[in-house]
Scaffold this motif. Structure first.
Motif, PDB file in Angstrom:
ATOM      1  N   ARG A 103      31.569  37.779  81.731  1.00  0.00           N
ATOM      2  CA  ARG A 103      32.604  38.215  80.785  1.00  0.00           C
ATOM      3  C   ARG A 103      33.597  39.173  81.461  1.00  0.00           C
ATOM      4  O   ARG A 103      34.808  39.008  81.344  1.00  0.00           O
ATOM      5  CB  ARG A 103      31.950  38.872  79.577  1.00  0.00           C
ATOM      6  CG  ARG A 103      32.960  39.289  78.516  1.00  0.00           C
ATOM      7  CD  ARG A 103      32.285  39.860  77.320  1.00  0.00           C
ATOM      8  NE  ARG A 103      31.654  38.753  76.603  1.00  0.00           N
ATOM      9  CZ  ARG A 103      30.946  38.895  75.508  1.00  0.00           C
ATOM     10  NH1 ARG A 103      30.750  40.091  74.996  1.00  0.00           N
ATOM     11  NH2 ARG A 103      30.426  37.850  74.910  1.00  0.00           N
ATOM     12  N   ALA A 137      26.841  37.338  75.974  1.00  0.00           N
ATOM     13  CA  ALA A 137      26.697  38.659  76.622  1.00  0.00           C
ATOM     14  C   ALA A 137      25.445  38.779  77.424  1.00  0.00           C
ATOM     15  O   ALA A 137      24.487  38.151  77.298  1.00  0.00           O
ATOM     16  CB  ALA A 137      26.739  39.754  75.576  1.00  0.00           C
ATOM     17  N   ALA A 150      36.542  34.536  77.867  1.00  0.00           N
ATOM     18  CA  ALA A 150      35.639  35.674  78.048  1.00  0.00           C
ATOM     19  C   ALA A 150      34.931  36.021  76.743  1.00  0.00           C
ATOM     20  O   ALA A 150      33.763  36.423  76.759  1.00  0.00           O
ATOM     21  CB  ALA A 150      36.410  36.879  78.586  1.00  0.00           C
ATOM     22  N   LYS A 151      35.615  35.858  75.626  1.00  0.00           N
ATOM     23  CA  LYS A 151      35.004  36.154  74.324  1.00  0.00           C
ATOM     24  C   LYS A 151      33.908  35.144  73.983  1.00  0.00           C
ATOM     25  O   LYS A 151      32.982  35.463  73.241  1.00  0.00           O
ATOM     26  CB  LYS A 151      36.069  36.115  73.228  1.00  0.00           C
ATOM     27  CG  LYS A 151      37.059  37.252  73.320  1.00  0.00           C
ATOM     28  CD  LYS A 151      38.131  37.097  72.239  1.00  0.00           C
ATOM     29  CE  LYS A 151      39.203  38.137  72.391  1.00  0.00           C
ATOM     30  NZ  LYS A 151      40.295  37.939  71.411  1.00  0.00           N
ATOM     31  N   ILE A 202      31.858  33.655  76.185  1.00  0.00           N
ATOM     32  CA  ILE A 202      30.717  33.752  77.106  1.00  0.00           C
ATOM     33  C   ILE A 202      29.643  34.625  76.459  1.00  0.00           C
ATOM     34  O   ILE A 202      29.942  35.710  75.976  1.00  0.00           O
ATOM     35  CB  ILE A 202      31.160  34.361  78.460  1.00  0.00           C
ATOM     36  CG1 ILE A 202      32.173  33.469  79.147  1.00  0.00           C
ATOM     37  CG2 ILE A 202      29.966  34.649  79.358  1.00  0.00           C
ATOM     38  CD1 ILE A 202      31.620  32.167  79.659  1.00  0.00           C
ATOM     39  N   LYS A 228      37.632  38.673  82.448  1.00  0.00           N
ATOM     40  CA  LYS A 228      38.656  39.645  82.026  1.00  0.00           C
ATOM     41  C   LYS A 228      39.456  40.136  83.238  1.00  0.00           C
ATOM     42  O   LYS A 228      40.673  40.312  83.150  1.00  0.00           O
ATOM     43  CB  LYS A 228      38.021  40.817  81.291  1.00  0.00           C
ATOM     44  CG  LYS A 228      37.535  40.458  79.901  1.00  0.00           C
ATOM     45  CD  LYS A 228      36.905  41.647  79.206  1.00  0.00           C
ATOM     46  CE  LYS A 228      36.385  41.267  77.833  1.00  0.00           C
ATOM     47  NZ  LYS A 228      35.737  42.412  77.169  1.00  0.00           N
ATOM     48  N   THR A 277      30.903  29.376  84.558  1.00  0.00           N
ATOM     49  CA  THR A 277      32.320  29.415  84.170  1.00  0.00           C
ATOM     50  C   THR A 277      33.119  28.265  84.762  1.00  0.00           C
ATOM     51  O   THR A 277      34.301  28.105  84.427  1.00  0.00           O
ATOM     52  CB  THR A 277      32.970  30.744  84.625  1.00  0.00           C
ATOM     53  OG1 THR A 277      32.924  30.821  86.052  1.00  0.00           O
ATOM     54  CG2 THR A 277      32.277  31.946  84.010  1.00  0.00           C
TER      55      THR A 277
END
Length: 175
Positions: free
Chosen positions: A120, A175, A170-171, A173, A124, A80
């Motif tokens: 993620r 899963a 975050a969307k 990244i 958030k 990140t």
């Protein structure tokens, strides 16, 4: 190949710049705040400067805590770092504008003492912290003098934009 047309980033930048201009224009009129303070006598102005100094210091501590949260997320999730670097730099500049020093550590909020195990969720949580700090700064506008109110409005607006950008990051990244 370069994209043409309006991108989400350019639309967000334009909207943020327009909103920031509107906030700063609205704060410029003073709305009688100076008259209220001056009407109570010269001693009241000194007290309000002390109050502004205390308010500024509290907001700088909140910025230091937020900066520490960014550092914890980057340390826990190195992937990140590229996305968070510009936002972290802006938070550091906001903290410096409020009189904070980069080496001062803020007290971490209980919910953000350790970032989540997945990137993620950590982003958030960081977005929620940015939103919380922006809301606190927006509420502090009522207690601040005109100059500090302008600064807090600007920093609160930037924090709200950071919260949005962190949610979008975050969307993206995996899963």
């Amino acid at each position: 190949m370069r994209r043409t047309g309006t991108t989400r980033r350019s639309a967000l930048t334009a909207t943020g710049a327009f909103g920031l201009g509107a906030v700063l224009a609205g704060c410029g009129s003073d709305g009688g705040a100076t008259a209220r303070r001056d009407a109570t006598g010269p001693g009241a102005r000194t007290v309000s400067l002390r109050e502004d100094t205390a308010l500024k210091a509290a907001q700088a501590r909140a910025g230091a805590s937020l900066l520490a949260h960014y550092d914890r997320v980057v340390a826990a999730h190195p992937m990140t770092e590229a996305g968070l670097a510009p936002l972290r730099a802006a938070v550091q500049e906001h903290m410096a504008a409020l009189g904070g020093r980069p080496g001062t550590a803020g007290s971490p909020s209980p919910a953000s003492s350790a970032p989540a195990t997945d990137a993620r969720t950590a982003l958030k949580e960081l977005a929620a912290e940015e939103r919380r700090v922006a809301d606190v700064r927006a509420a502090a506008l009522l207690e601040a003098g005109p100059e500090l109110a302008r600064l807090l409005a600007s920093v609160a607006a930037a924090g709200a934009a950071h919260a949005y950008l962190l949610t979008e990051l975050a969307k993206e990244i995996p899963a």
